[in-house]
Every structure is written in structure tokens, then in C-alpha cells.
Design a protein around this motif. Structure first.
Motif, short mmCIF file in Angstrom:
data_model
loop_
_atom_site.label_atom_id
_atom_site.label_comp_id
_atom_site.label_asym_id
_atom_site.label_seq_id
_atom_site.Cartn_x
_atom_site.Cartn_y
_atom_site.Cartn_z
N TRP A 89 0.79 -1.07 0.17
CA TRP A 89 0.01 0.08 0.05
C TRP A 89 0.88 1.03 -0.08
O TRP A 89 1.93 1.31 0.57
CB TRP A 89 -1.00 0.11 1.41
N ARG A 90 0.24 2.44 -0.56
CA ARG A 90 0.81 3.64 -0.41
C ARG A 90 -0.14 4.55 0.15
O ARG A 90 -1.21 3.91 0.74
CB ARG A 90 1.22 4.31 -1.84
N THR A 91 -0.27 5.90 0.33
CA THR A 91 -1.13 6.58 0.98
C THR A 91 -2.50 6.60 0.43
O THR A 91 -3.30 6.32 1.41
CB THR A 91 -0.58 8.35 0.86
N LEU A 92 -2.88 6.51 -0.82
CA LEU A 92 -4.13 6.36 -1.24
C LEU A 92 -4.79 5.11 -0.69
O LEU A 92 -5.90 5.17 -0.31
CB LEU A 92 -4.32 6.77 -2.63
N ASP A 93 -3.95 4.22 -1.06
CA ASP A 93 -4.36 2.71 -0.65
C ASP A 93 -4.72 2.62 0.87
O ASP A 93 -5.84 1.93 1.27
CB ASP A 93 -3.65 1.65 -0.88
N MET A 94 -3.90 3.03 1.74
CA MET A 94 -4.13 3.22 3.03
C MET A 94 -5.41 3.75 3.45
O MET A 94 -6.25 3.24 4.24
CB MET A 94 -2.89 3.72 3.59
N LEU A 95 -5.68 4.92 2.87
CA LEU A 95 -6.76 5.53 3.55
C LEU A 95 -8.21 4.96 2.69
O LEU A 95 -9.17 4.90 3.36
CB LEU A 95 -6.86 7.06 2.55
N GLU A 96 -8.12 4.18 1.74
CA GLU A 96 -9.11 3.45 1.08
C GLU A 96 -9.67 2.36 1.93
O GLU A 96 -10.97 2.21 2.17
CB GLU A 96 -8.70 3.17 -0.22
N HIS A 97 -8.55 1.61 2.63
CA HIS A 97 -8.70 0.65 3.49
C HIS A 97 -8.72 0.90 5.04
O HIS A 97 -9.18 -0.12 5.75
CB HIS A 97 -7.74 -0.43 3.02
N THR A 98 -8.75 1.85 5.50
CA THR A 98 -8.56 2.27 6.73
C THR A 98 -9.93 1.85 7.53
O THR A 98 -10.06 1.08 8.66
CB THR A 98 -8.36 3.73 7.15
N GLU A 99 -11.35 2.43 6.87
CA GLU A 99 -12.51 1.90 7.58
C GLU A 99 -12.60 0.33 7.73
O GLU A 99 -12.95 -0.08 8.56
CB GLU A 99 -13.61 2.74 6.82
N GLY A 100 -12.64 -0.21 6.59
CA GLY A 100 -12.74 -1.82 6.55
C GLY A 100 -11.67 -2.55 7.24
O GLY A 100 -12.14 -3.45 7.96
#
Length: 179
Positions: A89-100
Motif C-alpha cells: 500500500w501507499r497513501t491512497l490505498d491506506m486511506l481507502e482501506h482504513t475503515e474496512g
């Protein structure tokens, strides 16, 4: 709010200023000088009082303090949640998966905790929109965490973080783009 956040706030104040500043801050906020236990949950009002007093003491607006503290939190958050992270993961991936991955697990394991709900919509390969939803009204903290993640992933110079609504609302929209 979880005691870990208070423990990290204490460390933040001590590293940015000194221990006596932390003691003065507690006193000004009307709180005990006893340490916060990282396993306990404390009223949100304690955080509001501490950050409000810190704003008065430093002259830095509360929203800006939330952002600075959010940036500071990232290395510790990444360490605490490392088992849920994908090393690719990079920044955007991390943000996309934080909730789940992270927030859902926190709610499941610690029912007394209430992390914000992050509704993330990927707008394209290099862009996403975050809807931060929390009665705590600490969107500035979320903005700081996004900036901190960009620094963590060594993308700070390539990630634009733009709150598109007031950061002190229950719903805060944050536009994130990689250039």
C-alpha cells in the motif's frame, strides 16, 4: 476517547515543549496530573479541554493543533495496526482501506471505542474523497493523519490534502490527490 490517544498527546506535548507544559496544560484544563491509562476510555470532553487550553497557551488555533497532532500520531498508529496493513500500500490505498481494515476491527474488539466513520470514494487512480463522520468534530485530526500518512509513505511532496468543508463539523469532506 481511548486512553492511547491521551498517552500520545502527552508525549506530543512533552516532545514539542516539555513535561512542565503538560502539567500546566492538565491544570489549566481542570484535569488531574495522574497519567492517562492507555487501556481505558475517557470522556471526549477531556480532549476538548486539553486542546482548547493548548490553543490558548500557544496562540495556535485548535484546528491547526488537531492537524499537527494527527500528523504526529501516524507512526504510532502504523505500528499499532501493522497486522492489518498490506506492505504494498501507499497513501491512497491506506486511506481507502482504513475503515474496512482498522476501524471495523477496533469497533469489534473494543466496543466502547468509537473511531470516526470514513466513507472513502476512489475517484481515480490518483484521487479519492473522504467523508469523515464523527460527533467528536475532529476533522482536523483526520486531515493531519492524511498528511502524516503521506509523509510516512514518503509521498508528502506529491499528496495534496484539501478539506472541502469546515474541519469542525460532524461531517467533513477531505479531497486527496496524488500529483
Amino acid at each position: 476517547m481511548h486512553g492511547t490517544i491521551f498517552t500520545l498527546l502527552k508525549r506530543y506535548v512533552q516532545t514539542q515543549y516539555d513535561h512542565s507544559t503538560w502539567v500546566r496544560l492538565l491544570d489549566a484544563a481542570g484535569l488531574s496530573a495522574a497519567d492517562f491509562n492507555h487501556k481505558s476510555v475517557y470522556p471526549d470532553e477531556h480532549m476538548y479541554a486539553l486542546v482548547g487550553q493548548a490553543a490558548q497557551m500557544t496562540g495556535i488555533p485548535t484546528g491547526e493543533l488537531h492537524e499537527k497532532f494527527g500528523e504526529y500520531l501516524v507512526p504510532d498508529l502504523m505500528y499499532m495496526y501493522q497486522k492489518y496493513l498490506d506492505p504494498n500500500w501507499r497513501t491512497l490505498d491506506m486511506l481507502e482501506h482504513t475503515e474496512g481494515r482498522m476501524h471495523t476491527q477496533v469497533r469489534r474488539e473494543h466496543t466502547e471505542n468509537a473511531p470516526p466513520v470514513l466513507e472513502v470514494k476512489r475517484l481515480g487512480e490518483n484521487e479519492l474523497l473522504i467523508n469523515y463522520v464523527s460527533a467528536r468534530r475532529m476533522g482536523g485530526l483526520a486531515v493531519g493523519i492524511v498528511r502524516g500518512l503521506a509523509a510516512y509513505y514518503d509521498e508528502a511532496d506529491r499528496i495534496d490534502v484539501m478539506p472541502t468543508t469546515s474541519e469542525d463539523g460532524e461531517r467533513v469532506q477531505i479531497h486527496v490527490r496524488r500529483t
